[in-house]
Design a protein around this motif. Structure first.
Motif, mmCIF file in Angstrom:
data_model
loop_
_atom_site.group_PDB
_atom_site.id
_atom_site.type_symbol
_atom_site.label_atom_id
_atom_site.label_comp_id
_atom_site.label_asym_id
_atom_site.label_seq_id
_atom_site.Cartn_x
_atom_site.Cartn_y
_atom_site.Cartn_z
ATOM 1 N N LYS A 66 39.125 58.876 44.975
ATOM 2 C CA LYS A 66 38.881 58.647 46.402
ATOM 3 C C LYS A 66 37.474 58.119 46.655
ATOM 4 C CE LYS A 66 39.298 61.064 50.844
ATOM 5 N NZ LYS A 66 39.638 62.366 51.489
ATOM 6 N N HIS A 69 34.214 52.916 44.447
ATOM 7 C CA HIS A 69 33.805 51.788 45.284
ATOM 8 C C HIS A 69 33.912 50.441 44.576
ATOM 9 C CE1 HIS A 69 32.328 54.425 48.443
ATOM 10 N NE2 HIS A 69 31.629 55.103 47.541
ATOM 11 N N GLN A 88 45.951 57.469 45.550
ATOM 12 C CA GLN A 88 44.524 57.165 45.500
ATOM 13 C C GLN A 88 44.242 55.889 44.703
ATOM 14 O OE1 GLN A 88 42.247 58.376 47.343
ATOM 15 N NE2 GLN A 88 43.530 60.000 48.194
ATOM 16 N N LYS A 91 45.180 53.128 47.158
ATOM 17 C CA LYS A 91 44.183 53.051 48.229
ATOM 18 C C LYS A 91 42.893 52.419 47.727
ATOM 19 C CE LYS A 91 45.526 56.775 51.395
ATOM 20 N NZ LYS A 91 45.090 58.053 52.019
ATOM 21 N N ALA A 92 42.513 52.774 46.505
ATOM 22 C CA ALA A 92 41.301 52.195 45.923
ATOM 23 C C ALA A 92 41.442 50.681 45.806
ATOM 24 C CB ALA A 92 41.019 52.816 44.562
ATOM 25 N N ARG A 93 42.593 50.242 45.317
ATOM 26 C CA ARG A 93 42.812 48.798 45.192
ATOM 27 C C ARG A 93 42.815 48.121 46.564
ATOM 28 N NH1 ARG A 93 41.303 44.890 44.106
ATOM 29 N NH2 ARG A 93 42.513 42.994 43.752
ATOM 30 N N LYS A 94 43.371 48.782 47.551
ATOM 31 C CA LYS A 94 43.442 48.215 48.901
ATOM 32 C C LYS A 94 42.061 48.014 49.496
ATOM 33 C CE LYS A 94 45.901 48.772 53.290
ATOM 34 N NZ LYS A 94 46.853 49.621 54.057
ATOM 35 N N ARG A 95 41.124 48.882 49.156
ATOM 36 C CA ARG A 95 39.767 48.724 49.696
ATOM 37 C C ARG A 95 38.886 47.868 48.782
ATOM 38 N NH1 ARG A 95 39.934 54.334 48.350
ATOM 39 N NH2 ARG A 95 38.547 54.858 46.616
ATOM 40 N N GLY A 96 39.505 47.191 47.810
ATOM 41 C CA GLY A 96 38.790 46.208 47.009
ATOM 42 C C GLY A 96 38.290 46.675 45.668
ATOM 43 N N VAL A 97 38.651 47.873 45.255
ATOM 44 C CA VAL A 97 38.218 48.381 43.960
ATOM 45 C C VAL A 97 39.027 47.697 42.856
ATOM 46 C CG1 VAL A 97 38.014 50.436 42.509
ATOM 47 C CG2 VAL A 97 37.572 50.591 44.965
ATOM 48 N N ARG A 126 50.074 44.638 43.758
ATOM 49 C CA ARG A 126 48.877 45.052 44.485
ATOM 50 C C ARG A 126 47.584 44.669 43.764
ATOM 51 N NH1 ARG A 126 53.058 48.056 45.853
ATOM 52 N NH2 ARG A 126 53.156 49.032 47.933
#
Length: 221
Positions: A66, A69, A88, A91-97, A126
């Motif tokens: 979570k 970055h 998680q 979600k990490a990939r969705k925020r550009g990780v 994804r």
């Protein structure tokens, strides 16, 4: 040797007393607050207990994911993540990780590999990169996050490790250690086959059926 040796020995002794059904000292609180409260280097040990909902590895793993970055690298022998871990990662990939998975090309538990491959299409769509280790069985249980936080130990990303087995793992907060572990992962990737959507789409229908079936029964693998 080193300052953490006594803590490791205590965890092993506690397990031995458990096997012998002898009295044991009270469980030590997990150092989750200490793990995320400081900025300096540190080593934090976690011994999971499946009978204790608050001492399950997914709570630590999900909390680390979570906070990612920049980059997540996972090298895992058995990858059948529970919902919280999978969520998680997505979600990490969705925020550009940047997310990389290094998994076995050949597994000693084929049904687990089938279940993992059932996820490939969703993960690839994804933007998560997947590598399958060739030539030998990959038995790693390791993760590096943001080149700073590393996880090593006995715990896989599968229901058995996360909910059933007794596990022991360490979380190491150190750029130097993470750099070494990342180099191990680079070596593994160099001996791996990158998986893309075309390869997955060429999977015979009966193998996809087996993968779907294995995924349905993932909690019993």
């Amino acid at each position: 040797v080193g300052p953490g040796q006594a803590e490791i020995a205590a965890a092993m002794n506690d397990l031995w007393l458990r096997v012998l059904d002898q009295p044991r000292p009270p469980l030590k609180l997990w150092p989750i607050n200490e793990l995320f409260s400081g900025n300096g280097d540190g080593v934090f040990f976690f011994d999971s207990r499946p009978t204790h909902a608050l001492r399950r590895p997914d709570k630590v793993m999900a909390s680390i994911l979570k906070r990612a970055h920049e980059k997540i690298v996972v090298a895992m022998a058995y990858f059948v993540p529970l919902t919280v871990i999978l969520r998680q990662l997505l979600k990490a990939r969705k925020r550009g990780v940047d997310v990389e998975l290094i998994l076995p090309g050949v597994s000693d538990v084929p049904a687990v590999q089938w279940a993992a491959r059932h996820l490939y299409r969703s993960l690839l769509k994804r933007g998560i990169r997947i590598y399958e280790r060739e030539d030998q069985m990959l038995h790693s249980k390791a993760m590096v996050v943001d080149g700073r936080t590393s996880v090593v130990g006995s715990c896989n990303f599968d229901p058995r490790s996360l909910r059933i087995n007794l596990e022991f793992f360490g979380v190491i907060r150190s750029q130097a250690f993470a750099a070494v572990l990342e180099q191990v992962c680079v070596y593994e990737k160099a001996h791996s086959l990158p998986i893309d959507m075309r390869q997955y789409d060429n999977t015979p229908w009966y193998r996809r059926w087996l993968q779907q079936l294995a995924w349905w029964f993932r909690d019993w693998l």
